[in-house]
Write a protein that holds these residues in place. Structure first.
Motif, PDB file in Angstrom:
ATOM      1  N   ARG A 216      80.298  -9.520 -14.747  1.00  0.00           N
ATOM      2  CA  ARG A 216      80.454 -10.956 -14.450  1.00  0.00           C
ATOM      3  C   ARG A 216      79.447 -11.417 -13.404  1.00  0.00           C
ATOM      4  O   ARG A 216      78.857 -12.508 -13.522  1.00  0.00           O
ATOM      5  CB  ARG A 216      81.880 -11.231 -13.978  1.00  0.00           C
ATOM      6  CG  ARG A 216      82.926 -11.042 -15.074  1.00  0.00           C
ATOM      7  CD  ARG A 216      84.322 -11.328 -14.552  1.00  0.00           C
ATOM      8  NE  ARG A 216      85.328 -11.095 -15.588  1.00  0.00           N
ATOM      9  CZ  ARG A 216      86.628 -11.241 -15.395  1.00  0.00           C
ATOM     10  NH1 ARG A 216      87.089 -11.621 -14.200  1.00  0.00           N
ATOM     11  NH2 ARG A 216      87.468 -10.998 -16.387  1.00  0.00           N
ATOM     12  N   LEU A 217      79.244 -10.607 -12.385  1.00  0.00           N
ATOM     13  CA  LEU A 217      78.237 -10.969 -11.378  1.00  0.00           C
ATOM     14  C   LEU A 217      76.842 -11.012 -11.989  1.00  0.00           C
ATOM     15  O   LEU A 217      76.026 -11.878 -11.624  1.00  0.00           O
ATOM     16  CB  LEU A 217      78.289  -9.971 -10.222  1.00  0.00           C
ATOM     17  CG  LEU A 217      79.508 -10.072  -9.306  1.00  0.00           C
ATOM     18  CD1 LEU A 217      79.459  -8.980  -8.241  1.00  0.00           C
ATOM     19  CD2 LEU A 217      79.578 -11.441  -8.639  1.00  0.00           C
ATOM     20  N   ASP A 218      76.559 -10.109 -12.920  1.00  0.00           N
ATOM     21  CA  ASP A 218      75.249 -10.146 -13.590  1.00  0.00           C
ATOM     22  C   ASP A 218      75.096 -11.434 -14.396  1.00  0.00           C
ATOM     23  O   ASP A 218      73.996 -12.031 -14.434  1.00  0.00           O
ATOM     24  CB  ASP A 218      75.106  -8.931 -14.506  1.00  0.00           C
ATOM     25  CG  ASP A 218      74.980  -7.629 -13.727  1.00  0.00           C
ATOM     26  OD1 ASP A 218      74.597  -7.692 -12.550  1.00  0.00           O
ATOM     27  OD2 ASP A 218      75.282  -6.555 -14.302  1.00  0.00           O
ATOM     28  N   VAL A 220      76.476 -14.309 -13.673  1.00  0.00           N
ATOM     29  CA  VAL A 220      76.235 -15.384 -12.699  1.00  0.00           C
ATOM     30  C   VAL A 220      74.783 -15.355 -12.221  1.00  0.00           C
ATOM     31  O   VAL A 220      74.123 -16.408 -12.108  1.00  0.00           O
ATOM     32  CB  VAL A 220      77.210 -15.249 -11.521  1.00  0.00           C
ATOM     33  CG1 VAL A 220      76.864 -16.247 -10.410  1.00  0.00           C
ATOM     34  CG2 VAL A 220      78.637 -15.477 -11.987  1.00  0.00           C
ATOM     35  N   LEU A 319      74.268 -12.428  -4.413  1.00  0.00           N
ATOM     36  CA  LEU A 319      75.094 -11.907  -5.508  1.00  0.00           C
ATOM     37  C   LEU A 319      74.809 -10.420  -5.774  1.00  0.00           C
ATOM     38  O   LEU A 319      75.735  -9.652  -6.094  1.00  0.00           O
ATOM     39  CB  LEU A 319      74.846 -12.733  -6.773  1.00  0.00           C
ATOM     40  CG  LEU A 319      75.301 -14.198  -6.687  1.00  0.00           C
ATOM     41  CD1 LEU A 319      74.885 -14.954  -7.935  1.00  0.00           C
ATOM     42  CD2 LEU A 319      76.804 -14.286  -6.490  1.00  0.00           C
ATOM     43  N   ALA A 322      76.619  -8.505  -3.196  1.00  0.00           N
ATOM     44  CA  ALA A 322      78.048  -8.451  -3.531  1.00  0.00           C
ATOM     45  C   ALA A 322      78.300  -7.415  -4.640  1.00  0.00           C
ATOM     46  O   ALA A 322      79.309  -6.694  -4.617  1.00  0.00           O
ATOM     47  CB  ALA A 322      78.526  -9.828  -3.961  1.00  0.00           C
ATOM     48  N   ARG A 323      77.391  -7.334  -5.581  1.00  0.00           N
ATOM     49  CA  ARG A 323      77.543  -6.338  -6.663  1.00  0.00           C
ATOM     50  C   ARG A 323      77.464  -4.915  -6.113  1.00  0.00           C
ATOM     51  O   ARG A 323      78.252  -4.036  -6.494  1.00  0.00           O
ATOM     52  CB  ARG A 323      76.463  -6.575  -7.708  1.00  0.00           C
ATOM     53  CG  ARG A 323      76.534  -5.667  -8.923  1.00  0.00           C
ATOM     54  CD  ARG A 323      75.460  -6.056  -9.926  1.00  0.00           C
ATOM     55  NE  ARG A 323      75.535  -5.247 -11.118  1.00  0.00           N
ATOM     56  CZ  ARG A 323      74.968  -4.064 -11.259  1.00  0.00           C
ATOM     57  NH1 ARG A 323      74.279  -3.534 -10.257  1.00  0.00           N
ATOM     58  NH2 ARG A 323      75.091  -3.391 -12.395  1.00  0.00           N
ATOM     59  N   LEU A 338      80.240 -13.012  -1.375  1.00  0.00           N
ATOM     60  CA  LEU A 338      80.733 -14.010  -2.323  1.00  0.00           C
ATOM     61  C   LEU A 338      80.988 -15.359  -1.637  1.00  0.00           C
ATOM     62  O   LEU A 338      80.684 -16.416  -2.205  1.00  0.00           O
ATOM     63  CB  LEU A 338      82.025 -13.500  -2.971  1.00  0.00           C
ATOM     64  CG  LEU A 338      81.873 -12.408  -4.036  1.00  0.00           C
ATOM     65  CD1 LEU A 338      83.241 -12.032  -4.596  1.00  0.00           C
ATOM     66  CD2 LEU A 338      80.964 -12.858  -5.166  1.00  0.00           C
ATOM     67  N   LEU A 363      82.903 -16.835 -10.108  1.00  0.00           N
ATOM     68  CA  LEU A 363      82.923 -16.255  -8.768  1.00  0.00           C
ATOM     69  C   LEU A 363      84.342 -16.209  -8.209  1.00  0.00           C
ATOM     70  O   LEU A 363      84.705 -15.263  -7.503  1.00  0.00           O
ATOM     71  CB  LEU A 363      82.013 -17.071  -7.837  1.00  0.00           C
ATOM     72  CG  LEU A 363      80.513 -16.950  -8.109  1.00  0.00           C
ATOM     73  CD1 LEU A 363      79.714 -17.825  -7.144  1.00  0.00           C
ATOM     74  CD2 LEU A 363      80.056 -15.504  -7.987  1.00  0.00           C
ATOM     75  N   VAL A 366      86.064 -13.214  -9.772  1.00  0.00           N
ATOM     76  CA  VAL A 366      85.609 -11.948  -9.170  1.00  0.00           C
ATOM     77  C   VAL A 366      86.192 -11.788  -7.779  1.00  0.00           C
ATOM     78  O   VAL A 366      86.608 -10.697  -7.366  1.00  0.00           O
ATOM     79  CB  VAL A 366      84.064 -11.899  -9.147  1.00  0.00           C
ATOM     80  CG1 VAL A 366      83.578 -10.674  -8.376  1.00  0.00           C
ATOM     81  CG2 VAL A 366      83.515 -11.876 -10.566  1.00  0.00           C
ATOM     82  N   GLN A 367      86.241 -12.876  -7.028  1.00  0.00           N
ATOM     83  CA  GLN A 367      86.760 -12.800  -5.666  1.00  0.00           C
ATOM     84  C   GLN A 367      88.250 -12.523  -5.647  1.00  0.00           C
ATOM     85  O   GLN A 367      88.772 -11.950  -4.673  1.00  0.00           O
ATOM     86  CB  GLN A 367      86.462 -14.111  -4.929  1.00  0.00           C
ATOM     87  CG  GLN A 367      86.713 -14.051  -3.436  1.00  0.00           C
ATOM     88  CD  GLN A 367      86.308 -15.340  -2.747  1.00  0.00           C
ATOM     89  OE1 GLN A 367      85.985 -16.324  -3.421  1.00  0.00           O
ATOM     90  NE2 GLN A 367      86.323 -15.334  -1.423  1.00  0.00           N
TER      91      GLN A 367
END
Length: 392
Positions: A216-218, A220, A319, A322-323, A338, A363, A366-367
């Protein structure tokens, strides 16, 4: 024994004729008793008619026949003895040859047996040396295997505490148990029990989809370059009227055209339509010349266009950090990055755009994930291995 004189007597009818040869009589070999000689003047026929004389003569004949038979038997015995002696000599010669051959074969066998005994002793010595070497190698192999297992478990424990790598720790424990099972020694039961306990602890932990969150972060990060910013020079086009948009969404039929008017009215309607179109375009251009917005952070509007690239790259770095914090189970850094990324989105990007809203929703998802999981240690397995190595 002297032969008796042959005397012919005329009165004796059984006497042989004169001049005729008397039959030969074989003398006895050893007569036991010799008859007494006849008295002088006694006629031979009278003498022969006596019983004693007849008995003596019969005995002498029997003794002569016995002597001849005995001589024949002795001669046959001698011949048989000679033949048997010859046969015995031949047999003795063959036996001597066989004995010599047997002795030679025995000596060869003794030599071969001596060689075999020497080789057997060498083989026994080599076998003892191999057994000793195998025992040494087996002991060293066990030591090497335990040292390798200790190193693997130590590395897995460090990764588990620092990065929360539960799958890696499970793989390390399974490999260690497989290595101990190949040795098949009862001394390793304590170590295998400790490994089993640690494996059960790791399997009982709640699972965190770190890979899904990283994906998901990728997504974003991939959408950052297309997000609209507040300082963009190109204004957004005005949206269609609400009524028209609602009609289009609902699929309502368009209104029927007005009925035809007279020629004068048609000409006048054309003029009015042209005027309305021209005035509408002019009003749209005027509206584009002046825009009124409510901005909470005025510095976002003063951002130069050439600085937009660095702002987007800075957001990407946030980001990415965060990953990395997510994969390393560093929850504090993960949530801080994040929050900083969300603040940048709110301050410098157009939050009214649907694309920005989708990114903010991702985000927030994910958070909302919980990374605060207390990781167990592999102390039981490590202590079991170290205690076994410490034994004499």
């Amino acid at each position: 024994m002297n032969e008796l004189p042959t005397v012919s007597h005329p009165a004796d009818p059984g006497a042989p004729a004169s001049g005729a040869a008397s039959p030969p009589v074989a003398p006895p070999v050893a007569p036991p008793v010799s008859p007494p000689p006849p008295a002088a003047g006694t006629p031979l026929g009278t003498v022969l008619k006596r019983p004693l004389t007849i008995a003596v003569i019969t005995l002498a004949v029997l003794l002569a026949a016995q002597s001849i038979s005995t001589n024949r038997q002795i001669r046959h015995l001698r011949e048989e003895m000679a033949r048997r002696l010859q046969t015995s000599d031949a047999t003795t010669t063959q036996a001597s040859q066989l004995v010599r051959a047997t002795q030679d074969a025995t000596r060869e066998l003794q030599v071969k047996v001596g060689v075999l005994e020497g080789r057997q002793q060498e083989a026994q010595a080599q076998q003892l040396a191999l057994e000793q070497l195998y025992n040494d190698m087996s002991k060293n192999r066990d030591e090497w295997a335990l040292a390798e297992i200790e190193q693997v478990l130590s590395t897995a424990s460090q990764q588990l505490q620092l990065a929360g790598n539960v799958p890696g720790a499970l793989i390390a424990l399974q490999n260690a148990d497989r290595s101990l099972s190949r040795s098949d020694k009862p001394q390793f039961i304590t170590i295998r029990r400790a490994i089993a306990r640690d494996t059960e602890k790791l399997k009982a932990l709640p699972s965190v989809d770190s890979v899904g969150l990283a994906v998901r972060l990728d997504n974003v990060i991939a959408q950052v370059d297309a997000l609209p910013m507040l300082a963009d020079a190109t204004p957004t086009l005005p949206a269609a009227p609400a009524r028209k948009a609602a009609a289009r969404r609902k699929g309502a039929p368009e209104p029927a055209p007005a009925p035809a008017e007279p020629a004068a009215d048609t000409w006048l309607g054309r003029v009015e339509g042209a005027w309305s179109s021209w005035t509408g375009e002019m009003w749209t251009d005027v509206r584009q010349l002046l825009r009124v917005r409510t901005v909470e952070h005025p510095e976002a509007m003063m951002l130069a266009p050439e600085h937009a690239y660095f702002l987007r790259e800075n957001l990407k770095l946030r980001l990415l950090n965060a990953r990395m914090a997510l994969l390393s189970r560093n929850e504090a850094a993960f949530r801080a990055d994040l929050l900083a990324a969300q603040e940048q989105l709110v301050r410098y990007f157009d939050t009214r755009a649907s694309q920005t809203q989708r990114v903010q929703a991702l985000l927030r998802q994910v958070q909302g994930s919980n990374l605060a999981i207390e990781m167990p240690t592999l102390a039981d397995s490590l202590n079991a291995v170290r205690n076994y190595k410490a034994k004499p």
